[in-house]
Design a protein around this motif. Structure first.
Motif, PDB file in Angstrom:
ATOM      1  N   PHE A  33      32.800  -1.256  73.090  1.00 10.72           N
ATOM      2  CA  PHE A  33      31.422  -0.619  73.645  1.00 10.72           C
ATOM      3  C   PHE A  33      32.059  -0.283  75.094  1.00 10.72           C
ATOM      4  O   PHE A  33      33.286  -0.052  74.797  1.00 10.72           O
ATOM      5  CB  PHE A  33      30.766  -1.793  74.214  1.00 10.72           C
ATOM      6  CG  PHE A  33      31.788  -2.859  75.125  1.00 10.72           C
ATOM      7  CD1 PHE A  33      31.930  -2.896  76.652  1.00 10.72           C
ATOM      8  CD2 PHE A  33      32.518  -4.141  74.504  1.00 10.72           C
ATOM      9  CE1 PHE A  33      32.799  -3.256  77.215  1.00 10.72           C
ATOM     10  CE2 PHE A  33      33.301  -4.845  75.592  1.00 10.72           C
ATOM     11  CZ  PHE A  33      33.414  -4.048  76.860  1.00 10.72           C
ATOM     12  N   SER A  46      36.156   3.701  74.651  1.00 20.64           N
ATOM     13  CA  SER A  46      36.299   2.488  74.037  1.00 20.64           C
ATOM     14  C   SER A  46      36.706   0.710  74.058  1.00 20.64           C
ATOM     15  O   SER A  46      37.870   1.142  74.290  1.00 20.64           O
ATOM     16  CB  SER A  46      35.586   2.753  73.195  1.00 20.64           C
ATOM     17  OG  SER A  46      34.240   3.648  72.950  1.00 20.64           O
ATOM     18  N   ASP A  49      34.624  -5.448  71.122  1.00 19.34           N
ATOM     19  CA  ASP A  49      33.187  -6.008  71.749  1.00 19.34           C
ATOM     20  C   ASP A  49      33.474  -7.693  71.091  1.00 19.34           C
ATOM     21  O   ASP A  49      33.023  -8.192  69.815  1.00 19.34           O
ATOM     22  CB  ASP A  49      32.043  -5.342  71.527  1.00 19.34           C
ATOM     23  CG  ASP A  49      30.899  -5.425  72.214  1.00 19.34           C
ATOM     24  OD1 ASP A  49      31.120  -6.648  72.535  1.00 19.34           O
ATOM     25  OD2 ASP A  49      29.545  -4.944  72.217  1.00 19.34           O
ATOM     26  N   THR A  51      32.807 -11.410  69.697  1.00 17.28           N
ATOM     27  CA  THR A  51      31.415 -11.959  69.190  1.00 17.28           C
ATOM     28  C   THR A  51      31.592 -13.060  69.550  1.00 17.28           C
ATOM     29  O   THR A  51      32.863 -14.010  69.907  1.00 17.28           O
ATOM     30  CB  THR A  51      31.447 -11.488  67.679  1.00 17.28           C
ATOM     31  OG1 THR A  51      32.591 -11.765  67.153  1.00 17.28           O
ATOM     32  CG2 THR A  51      31.749 -10.198  67.152  1.00 17.28           C
ATOM     33  N   GLU A 188      31.852  -6.785  81.852  1.00 16.47           N
ATOM     34  CA  GLU A 188      31.809  -5.750  80.302  1.00 16.47           C
ATOM     35  C   GLU A 188      32.145  -4.455  81.381  1.00 16.47           C
ATOM     36  O   GLU A 188      32.636  -3.844  80.634  1.00 16.47           O
ATOM     37  CB  GLU A 188      30.643  -5.819  79.967  1.00 16.47           C
ATOM     38  CG  GLU A 188      29.164  -5.607  80.909  1.00 16.47           C
ATOM     39  CD  GLU A 188      28.992  -7.328  81.369  1.00 16.47           C
ATOM     40  OE1 GLU A 188      27.473  -7.892  81.289  1.00 16.47           O
ATOM     41  OE2 GLU A 188      29.394  -8.109  81.426  1.00 16.47           O
ATOM     42  N   THR A 216      33.257  -8.409  76.181  1.00 17.60           N
ATOM     43  CA  THR A 216      32.467  -8.185  75.219  1.00 17.60           C
ATOM     44  C   THR A 216      30.834  -7.795  76.184  1.00 17.60           C
ATOM     45  O   THR A 216      31.066  -7.960  77.120  1.00 17.60           O
ATOM     46  CB  THR A 216      31.432  -9.643  74.491  1.00 17.60           C
ATOM     47  OG1 THR A 216      30.360  -9.623  73.651  1.00 17.60           O
ATOM     48  CG2 THR A 216      31.501 -10.762  75.701  1.00 17.60           C
ATOM     49  N   SER A 217      29.828  -7.066  75.342  1.00 15.36           N
ATOM     50  CA  SER A 217      28.997  -6.189  75.609  1.00 15.36           C
ATOM     51  C   SER A 217      27.805  -7.416  76.082  1.00 15.36           C
ATOM     52  O   SER A 217      26.553  -7.319  76.500  1.00 15.36           O
ATOM     53  CB  SER A 217      28.669  -5.466  75.165  1.00 15.36           C
ATOM     54  OG  SER A 217      28.051  -5.847  74.253  1.00 15.36           O
TER      55      SER A 217
END
Length: 487
Positions: A33, A46, A49, A51, A188, A216-217
């Motif tokens: 992200f 970036s 990201d 999970t 984020e 993480t986003s």
């Protein structure tokens, strides 16, 4: 190099992956992200990201490292923090530029934050070797009490975007000192500062798996399974009260130890006998530190009638004279807000107050783009039903209301669900102590516009949170008490 060049190099050099078990890695799904520059609205870079599966991998690493880290000598744990303190200060300019690039605050404030962040490592390096216990004879003489302190265990640390480096060290420092392993989920909007911290601690000799960082986003799907898993034993969260309530509920099932540093609605009370020069200077610090994007920011100004107009005039003059611009410009005194949503919220609160009869003394309308700028704003005659009297502003807006009596000022100041900090200016010692005791807050700035200090206990009451960070009690949040009864 100028500050813009330093920031560009810092952004390029900081690792962009997840930090799990001492290694940098991509997210399991390969996603990333964008991290945005709030001064331009454009992407800086970036980062990976994470999970929910990545979160569980970080937890596995923390659990695997817990026993060996807890058994590490306190002096050794302290030495890791001492080395990290020195490394942060040695790279102060680089990290300050990195922070300003992703968060927007003026570079002078970022330089101050790096020093402040490093001080948490130094403070808790010293506390690591002062974890105490107790030995006593039972009152009836028939047994002995042995009391010891043990690390609470793997901890989940969730940090905000407004002080991305200092809030990291304020949580990492006591966890390392106490012997706890960690999973850190940074905001984020500002993951780069947290990733830089992980790299510093790796260089300082922190063993693999003790600190794991998972940007993480989509924080909710990553955080909730960790809290419900049962192997995380502690949550330390800094952020909004709404999210704090949600996380507290998620912690209930596993009966986790919880520290919450939540929202604020700080009153700033100026009595007629105050040193007005000092009060205005304190108001500038309490309001404009971090562009007003701080839970400790003065949110409501109450000025006693005889000096209210003069205080308001001086405050408007000072705030209206500040220079707005990109935080990396050395001449900037007011940078952008974190994002467009933040700017829209501030604008809506100002518009609401004006529609209810408040008068704009300076500022009052959003600055033109690019970037998420809002000018320093002072409002007078802010009525009791204005939203900003009850909601956290999180921006450079100072609403001033006139009061007539001490009891009235206290009633207004305490009329909120929040209770983090209050500020009081008076030269009357009796009043100073009386009002400080009556304020329903965890902290009071008495003739002082800044209360934060690594050596002092930081935290609030009511809906502003649970527990304390910093000071002698900061490490206790990561320790359990074990009692052994002996014949």
């Amino acid at each position: 190099m100028n500050e813009f060049e330093v920031a560009r190099e810092a952004v390029e050099s900081v690792p962009k992956g997840l930090f799990v078990s001492g290694s940098w890695r991509d997210a399991e799904a390969g996603g990333a992200f964008a991290v945005e520059d709030p001064a331009t609205g454009k992407a800086l870079c970036s980062v990976a990201d994470a999970t929910p599966a990545d979160g569980m991998a970080a937890l596995e690493a923390a659990v695997a490292a817990q026993d060996s880290w807890a058994a590490t000598a306190p002096r050794e744990r302290g030495e890791v923090l001492r080395r990290a303190h020195e490394l942060l200060l040695a790279r102060r300019e680089e990290f300050a530029a990195l922070m300003t690039a992703e968060m927007g605050k003026p570079i002078t404030e970022s330089l101050g934050e790096v020093a402040y962040a490093a001080e948490f490592f130094r403070w808790f390096a010293e506390e690591a070797v002062r974890i105490g216990g107790d030995y006593a004879v039972a009152p009836d003489g028939g047994s002995r009490f042995l009391v010891m302190r043990r690390p609470v265990g793997p901890s989940l640390l969730v940090t905000p975007w407004n002080f991305p480096m200092a809030m990291g060290t304020r949580k990492i420092g006591p966890a390392v000192a106490a012997g706890c392993t960690m999973v850190l989920k940074p905001a984020e909007q500002t993951p780069l500062s947290a990733l830089a911290l992980a790299d510093v601690l790796r260089e300082a000799g922190l063993p693999d798996g003790v600190l794991n960082v998972v940007p993480t986003s989509t924080p909710g799907p990553l955080v909730e399974p960790l809290l419900r898993d049962g192997r995380i034993r502690k949550l330390s969260f800094t952020g909004s009260t709404a999210v704090g309530r949600l996380l507290l509920g998620q912690c209930a099932g596993q009966v986790l130890r919880v520290s919450l540093e939540l929202g604020g609605n700080a009153p700033f009370i100026v009595f007629a006998d105050a040193d007005l020069d000092a009060a205005v200077e304190g108001a500038m610090l309490a309001k404009m530190r971090n562009i007003g994007e701080a839970c400790t920011a003065a949110n409501r100004f109450y000025a006693e009638a005889p000096i209210a107009e003069e205080f308001t005039r001086r405050l408007a003059e000072r705030m209206g004279g500040l220079t707005i611009g990109p935080g990396l410009d050395p001449g900037t005194q007011v940078g952008p807000l974190i994002d467009e949503a933040g700017r829209q919220k501030v604008a809506a609160l100002v518009d609401d107050a004006v529609s209810r009869g408040a008068t704009v003394r300076t500022g009052g309308s959003a600055a033109a783009g690019p970037g998420y700028f809002y000018p320093p704003t002072v409002l007078s005659g802010v009525p009791a039903d204005a939203r900003m009297r009850h909601e956290e502003i999180f921006g450079p807006v100072a609403p001033v209301t006139v009061f007539d009596t001490e009891d009235q000022a206290l009633a207004w100041a305490n009329d909120t669900e929040y209770g983090l900090v209050a500020y009081v200016y008076t030269r009357d010692l009796d009043r100073a102590l009386r009002v400080s005791e009556a304020l329903q807050t965890g902290m009071v700035g008495l003739n002082r516009g800044v209360v934060s200090n690594p050596a002092a206990p930081f935290g609030g009451v009511k809906h502003s949170g649970l527990g304390r960070e910093g000071g002698k009690v900061g490490i206790e949040e990561f320790l359990e008490t074990k009692y052994i009864a002996m014949n």
